[in-house]
Design an enzyme around this catalytic site. Structure first.
Site, mmCIF file in Angstrom:
data_model
loop_
_atom_site.group_PDB
_atom_site.id
_atom_site.type_symbol
_atom_site.label_atom_id
_atom_site.label_comp_id
_atom_site.label_asym_id
_atom_site.label_seq_id
_atom_site.Cartn_x
_atom_site.Cartn_y
_atom_site.Cartn_z
ATOM 1 N N CYS A 99 -2.301 8.719 20.636
ATOM 2 C CA CYS A 99 -2.155 7.484 19.870
ATOM 3 C C CYS A 99 -0.737 7.380 19.327
ATOM 4 O O CYS A 99 -0.162 8.367 18.854
ATOM 5 C CB CYS A 99 -3.163 7.475 18.716
ATOM 6 S SG CYS A 99 -2.986 6.065 17.607
ATOM 7 N N CYS A 102 0.869 6.853 14.569
ATOM 8 C CA CYS A 102 1.578 7.749 13.649
ATOM 9 C C CYS A 102 2.636 8.538 14.412
ATOM 10 O O CYS A 102 2.483 8.798 15.609
ATOM 11 C CB CYS A 102 0.612 8.735 12.989
ATOM 12 S SG CYS A 102 -0.589 7.988 11.875
ATOM 13 N N CYS A 181 -9.832 7.488 13.093
ATOM 14 C CA CYS A 181 -8.480 7.226 12.603
ATOM 15 C C CYS A 181 -8.438 7.547 11.111
ATOM 16 O O CYS A 181 -8.866 6.730 10.286
ATOM 17 C CB CYS A 181 -8.079 5.775 12.855
ATOM 18 S SG CYS A 181 -6.408 5.399 12.262
ATOM 19 N N PHE A 318 11.203 -14.614 -2.095
ATOM 20 C CA PHE A 318 10.244 -14.166 -1.073
ATOM 21 C C PHE A 318 8.941 -13.757 -1.771
ATOM 22 O O PHE A 318 8.409 -12.669 -1.545
ATOM 23 C CB PHE A 318 10.798 -12.997 -0.255
ATOM 24 C CG PHE A 318 12.113 -13.263 0.418
ATOM 25 C CD1 PHE A 318 12.173 -13.833 1.676
ATOM 26 C CD2 PHE A 318 13.312 -12.936 -0.212
ATOM 27 C CE1 PHE A 318 13.394 -14.074 2.295
ATOM 28 C CE2 PHE A 318 14.540 -13.167 0.397
ATOM 29 C CZ PHE A 318 14.583 -13.737 1.646
ATOM 30 N N ASN A 323 2.573 -11.488 -5.610
ATOM 31 C CA ASN A 323 2.319 -10.075 -5.887
ATOM 32 C C ASN A 323 3.173 -9.551 -7.041
ATOM 33 O O ASN A 323 2.701 -8.753 -7.860
ATOM 34 C CB ASN A 323 2.583 -9.264 -4.615
ATOM 35 C CG ASN A 323 2.213 -7.798 -4.746
ATOM 36 O OD1 ASN A 323 1.076 -7.469 -5.080
ATOM 37 N ND2 ASN A 323 3.164 -6.910 -4.482
ATOM 38 N N GLU A 339 9.399 -19.121 -1.922
ATOM 39 C CA GLU A 339 8.794 -18.607 -0.689
ATOM 40 C C GLU A 339 9.009 -19.612 0.431
ATOM 41 O O GLU A 339 8.980 -20.825 0.209
ATOM 42 C CB GLU A 339 7.296 -18.369 -0.923
ATOM 43 C CG GLU A 339 6.453 -18.152 0.312
ATOM 44 C CD GLU A 339 6.874 -16.940 1.123
ATOM 45 O OE1 GLU A 339 6.910 -17.061 2.367
ATOM 46 O OE2 GLU A 339 7.177 -15.886 0.525
ATOM 47 N N ASN A 374 13.496 -22.521 2.570
ATOM 48 C CA ASN A 374 13.902 -21.658 3.677
ATOM 49 C C ASN A 374 14.973 -20.694 3.185
ATOM 50 O O ASN A 374 16.153 -21.031 3.116
ATOM 51 C CB ASN A 374 14.424 -22.485 4.846
ATOM 52 C CG ASN A 374 14.798 -21.622 6.038
ATOM 53 O OD1 ASN A 374 14.705 -20.386 5.988
ATOM 54 N ND2 ASN A 374 15.224 -22.249 7.115
ATOM 55 N N ASP A 395 12.152 -9.441 -2.540
ATOM 56 C CA ASP A 395 11.244 -8.658 -1.695
ATOM 57 C C ASP A 395 11.148 -9.311 -0.318
ATOM 58 O O ASP A 395 10.130 -9.901 0.038
ATOM 59 C CB ASP A 395 9.863 -8.575 -2.363
ATOM 60 C CG ASP A 395 8.876 -7.752 -1.557
ATOM 61 O OD1 ASP A 395 9.309 -6.937 -0.713
ATOM 62 O OD2 ASP A 395 7.657 -7.920 -1.766
ATOM 63 N N CYS A 442 11.766 -3.168 3.163
ATOM 64 C CA CYS A 442 11.008 -2.435 4.183
ATOM 65 C C CYS A 442 11.890 -2.098 5.383
ATOM 66 O O CYS A 442 11.388 -1.706 6.434
ATOM 67 C CB CYS A 442 9.778 -3.227 4.622
ATOM 68 S SG CYS A 442 10.140 -4.865 5.284
#
EC number: 2.1.1.190
Length: 486
Positions: A99, A102, A181, A318, A323, A339, A374, A395, A442
């Site tokens: 797999c 990971c 999993c 964003f 959140n 956003e 945008n 974010d 990220c």
């Protein structure tokens, strides 16, 4: 693969700097973002070795050659890293059919965190020439059962007479034959084999390429992508499965905007941010963080770093469903969430209304607004139009926030009278940039790019940065950074 061998004392001394190793041996110096061990041959050529860990002495078989680097498969470990551990999943490995979900299960969790922290710092320095004044303690959480969102591929393998449901095989377009999993929550992992049987029984078993899993705090939803209409019998089979396994079915006949529940009236997906008394309803295709435990800690850490006062205005760029926006609204005087997705803006407003209605007297939310914009086409004029704010929360997705930070840098350059700076609208000289920015990323490469603009052109210092282990056992690096006016 051969068993690890203890080197002789003489060999250990000779190999401290990577030299003097027997012919064909390589000393692994580090690990890259694809979880490949990085070594150098005697001629200086870099070798990326699948499955090798830092500090190991290995042999490897090259399968791809370029002028300055090679890729190789691990064939033998002559000295094993103390951080090599037994993978927690039988489907993980270098074997055929393994797999690909990971990449780091063979590395101790402390080693995974160290690798990701180094990747973050290396990107900030080498790509942005930015060095944080302080390295934040990593945000860590459970190593297993953390993945509350997943996109599972489905394949009817005619030659084998089976339907496979799971992640893709390592470095392959084929679906891995996986029965379990451990990174999924146990109740979700337990669905893998029943889903195989269900899809095999559908009339449309050849036209269902994907199932998207979305878990809330108390509801599990499955989104079935189907390329042809489902029969009445298929609807009945899906309902029977939902009743037996306690899940909701949503159907996606075409693009994401066509997703609808199989049956109306089910309990709504939601997650809680208990530190702030916030409940966040969401749809299964909305963006939410994969790891709810880490998300709760991350939101709390971000707000502590932002240190919002009751008299301050904050902009959450964003903002998605809110959140960060809604927790900020428990602390600030006013909050603006910006956003790009108009549908998310509408749901963020609804979430704000819900939480305002549920709020106790001691926790009434601040004046909060959400706007669609945008953010990848941001200009200095647009930025000025959103008004001044004391602090920002940023974010962005993997693409980063280039247009936003460039607009901020352009305004600052113009205010300083820098040569070639963009001409600004009248009144821009009265606009005050945010004193502090907390940036959640990220993608360390785009964070480094944006950090360079903030530090070298916009007048900020990188006060702190640290990694967030949002995705244990994978090579994904989440991080958080703090920028303050110099």
């Amino acid at each position: 693969m051969s068993e690890p061998k203890e080197p002789s004392p003489a060999l250990a001394c000779a190999a401290q700097d990577g030299s003097g190793l027997p012919e064909g041996w390589l000393q692994v110096q580090s690990m890259d973002l694809d979880a490949q061990g990085v070594a150098r041959r005697a001629d200086g050529k870099v070798v990326f070795i699948d499955g090798a860990l830092p500090s190991e002495w290995v042999s490897a078989s090259t399968y791809r050659k370029k002028n300055h680097w090679e890729q190789a498969n691990l064939t033998a470990i002559h000295r094993e890293s103390a951080q090599r551990v037994r993978p927690g999943c039988p489907h993980f490995g270098l074997h055929a059919g393994a797999c690909g979900g990971c990449k780091m299960q063979h590395l101790h969790m402390g080693g995974q965190v160290a690798v990701k922290q180094r990747v973050l710092e290396d990107n900030l320095w080498h790509l942005g020439r930015v060095k944080p004044a302080m390295v934040l303690r990593p945000i860590e959480g459970p190593a297993w059962g953390y993945r509350y969102r997943a996109r599972l591929s489905v394949r009817h393998v005619i030659k084998k007479g089976v339907v496979l449901v799971g992640f893709h095989e390592r470095k392959s377009r084929y679906v891995a034959d996986m029965a379990q999993c451990p990174v999924l929550p146990p109740h979700a992992a337990a669905l893998l084999m029943p889903l195989r049987s269900l899809i095999a029984a559908l009339d449309a078993h050849d036209s269902c390429p994907q199932i998207e899993l979305a878990c809330g705090d108390s509801v599990t939803a499955l989104v079935l992508r189907h390329l042809q209409p489902l029969s009445v019998g298929d609807h009945a089979r899906l309902r029977a499965f939902a009743a037996e396994h306690g899940v909701q079915w949503w159907l996606q006949p075409r693009g994401p905007d066509t997703v609808q529940p199989l049956d109306e009236g089910g309990e709504q997906l939601s997650y809680a941010l208990p530190d702030f008394g916030i409940t966040m309803p969401f749809k299964p295709t909305d963006f939410t963080q994969v790891n709810p435990h880490i998300n709760r800690v991350l939101v709390a850490r971000a707000l502590r770093l932002l240190a919002v006062r009751p008299d301050e205005r904050v902009i959450d760029w964003f903002c998605g469903l809110g959140n960060f926006t809604l927790p900020l609204a428990t602390q600030a005087r006013a909050v603006l969430g910006v956003e790009g997705n108009a549908a998310l803006v509408a749901r963020a407003r609804a979430n704000h209304g819900l939480n305002q209605a549920l709020a106790q007297n001691h926790r009434v939310l601040a004046a909060t607004d959400f706007v669609a914009c945008n953010l990848f086409a941001m200009t200095p004029g647009m930025l000025l139009g959103h008004g001044a704010a004391d602090k920002w929360l940023v974010d962005p997705p993997r693409e980063g926030a280039l247009a936003l930070v460039k607009a901020l840098a352009d305004i600052e350059q113009s205010r300083r009278g820098a040569q070639g700076a963009t001409a600004l609208p009248a009144g821009a000289e009265d606009w005050v940039p945010p004193r502090r920015i907390v940036y959640v990323s990220c993608n360390p490469a785009t964070l480094a790019r944006d950090a360079a603009l903030l530090v070298h052109l916009a007048g900020y210092q990188c006060a702190a940065a640290g990694m967030v282990n949002m995705f244990p056992h994978t090579a994904h690096v989440e991080s958080i950074a703090v920028f303050e006016r110099g």
